[in-house]
Design a protein around this motif. Structure first.
Motif, PDB file in Angstrom:
ATOM      1  N   GLN A   3      15.472  -1.209  -2.710  1.00  0.00           N
ATOM      2  CA  GLN A   3      15.516  -0.804  -1.320  1.00  0.00           C
ATOM      3  C   GLN A   3      14.628   0.396  -1.075  1.00  0.00           C
ATOM      4  OE1 GLN A   3      19.645  -0.168  -0.238  1.00  0.00           O
ATOM      5  NE2 GLN A   3      19.791  -2.259   0.551  1.00  0.00           N
ATOM      6  N   LEU A   4      14.051   0.418   0.103  1.00  0.00           N
ATOM      7  CA  LEU A   4      13.325   1.567   0.606  1.00  0.00           C
ATOM      8  C   LEU A   4      14.015   2.002   1.883  1.00  0.00           C
ATOM      9  CD1 LEU A   4       9.670   0.226   0.206  1.00  0.00           C
ATOM     10  CD2 LEU A   4      10.879   1.780  -1.342  1.00  0.00           C
ATOM     11  N   GLY A  24      13.249   5.569  -2.492  1.00  0.00           N
ATOM     12  CA  GLY A  24      13.411   4.291  -3.159  1.00  0.00           C
ATOM     13  C   GLY A  24      14.666   4.244  -4.005  1.00  0.00           C
ATOM     14  N   SER A  25      15.242   3.079  -4.078  1.00  0.00           N
ATOM     15  CA  SER A  25      16.336   2.814  -5.005  1.00  0.00           C
ATOM     16  C   SER A  25      16.066   1.481  -5.686  1.00  0.00           C
ATOM     17  CB  SER A  25      17.688   2.799  -4.292  1.00  0.00           C
ATOM     18  OG  SER A  25      17.742   1.771  -3.312  1.00  0.00           O
ATOM     19  N   GLY A  26      16.363   1.414  -6.971  1.00  0.00           N
ATOM     20  CA  GLY A  26      16.070   0.214  -7.731  1.00  0.00           C
ATOM     21  C   GLY A  26      14.625   0.106  -8.168  1.00  0.00           C
ATOM     22  N   VAL A  97       6.541   1.092   2.712  1.00  0.00           N
ATOM     23  CA  VAL A  97       6.176  -0.097   1.949  1.00  0.00           C
ATOM     24  C   VAL A  97       5.834   0.284   0.519  1.00  0.00           C
ATOM     25  CG1 VAL A  97       5.321  -1.309   3.989  1.00  0.00           C
ATOM     26  CG2 VAL A  97       3.739   0.033   2.596  1.00  0.00           C
ATOM     27  N   ALA A  98       5.952  -0.683  -0.385  1.00  0.00           N
ATOM     28  CA  ALA A  98       5.622  -0.458  -1.788  1.00  0.00           C
ATOM     29  C   ALA A  98       5.100  -1.736  -2.416  1.00  0.00           C
ATOM     30  CB  ALA A  98       6.835   0.053  -2.561  1.00  0.00           C
ATOM     31  N   GLU A  99       4.161  -1.565  -3.347  1.00  0.00           N
ATOM     32  CA  GLU A  99       3.569  -2.691  -4.054  1.00  0.00           C
ATOM     33  C   GLU A  99       3.158  -2.233  -5.447  1.00  0.00           C
ATOM     34  OE1 GLU A  99       2.228  -5.867  -5.654  1.00  0.00           O
ATOM     35  OE2 GLU A  99       3.167  -5.951  -3.672  1.00  0.00           O
ATOM     36  N   GLY A 117      10.878  -1.117   3.899  1.00  0.00           N
ATOM     37  CA  GLY A 117      12.074  -0.519   4.448  1.00  0.00           C
ATOM     38  C   GLY A 117      12.363  -1.072   5.824  1.00  0.00           C
ATOM     39  N   GLN A 118      13.541  -0.766   6.326  1.00  0.00           N
ATOM     40  CA  GLN A 118      13.945  -1.288   7.628  1.00  0.00           C
ATOM     41  C   GLN A 118      13.264  -0.588   8.791  1.00  0.00           C
ATOM     42  OE1 GLN A 118      18.138  -2.232   8.249  1.00  0.00           O
ATOM     43  NE2 GLN A 118      18.507  -1.879   6.054  1.00  0.00           N
TER      44      GLN A 118
END
Length: 126
Positions: A3-4, A24-26, A97-99, A117-118
């Motif tokens: 999750q973000l 960030g989590s996870g 966002v993440a990549e 994220g939301q």
């Protein structure tokens, strides 16, 4: 699991400043290219800024360069977007966002990012 979570959005006057945070989590954000997209009403997602995982290279949209600054605090697993000289056209929902394997040649494409994220609302208005 991954999750973000964004925070820091709100209402600000033109010319004002705001700081967005994405935690960030996870996932460890230092292993990802991380950044921000925004979506204004009636418009598509627009890439705002990205910071790479490898060397911390930053990228900015022309519309925000010189006004926004992206940074990352690995100890807090958080990426920030410092926004200044805000304009009404900055009004949008801002998504973190993440990549893990970003193709930098297309960093501005929303389809390149696995995690979103939301979003947090930023409204710039007098």
């Amino acid at each position: 699991q991954v999750q973000l979570v964004e925070s820091g959005g709100g209402l600000v006057q033109p010319g004002g400043s705001l700081r967005l945070s994405c935690t960030g989590s996870g996932l460890s954000l230092d292993n990802y290219a991380t950044g921000w997209f925004r979506r204004a009403p009636g418009k598509e997602h627009e890439a705002v800024s990205v910071i790479t995982s490898s060397d911390g290279t930053t990228y900015y949209a022309d519309s925000v360069r010189g006004r926004f600054t992206i940074s990352r605090d690995n100890a807090k697993n958080t990426v920030y977007l410092e926004m200044s000289s805000l304009k009404p056209e900055d009004t949008a929902v801002y998504h973190c966002v993440a990549e893990s394997a970003l193709r930098l040649g297309v960093w501005m494409s929303p389809f390149e990012y696995d995690y979103w994220g939301q979003g947090t609302q930023v409204t710039v208005s007098a």
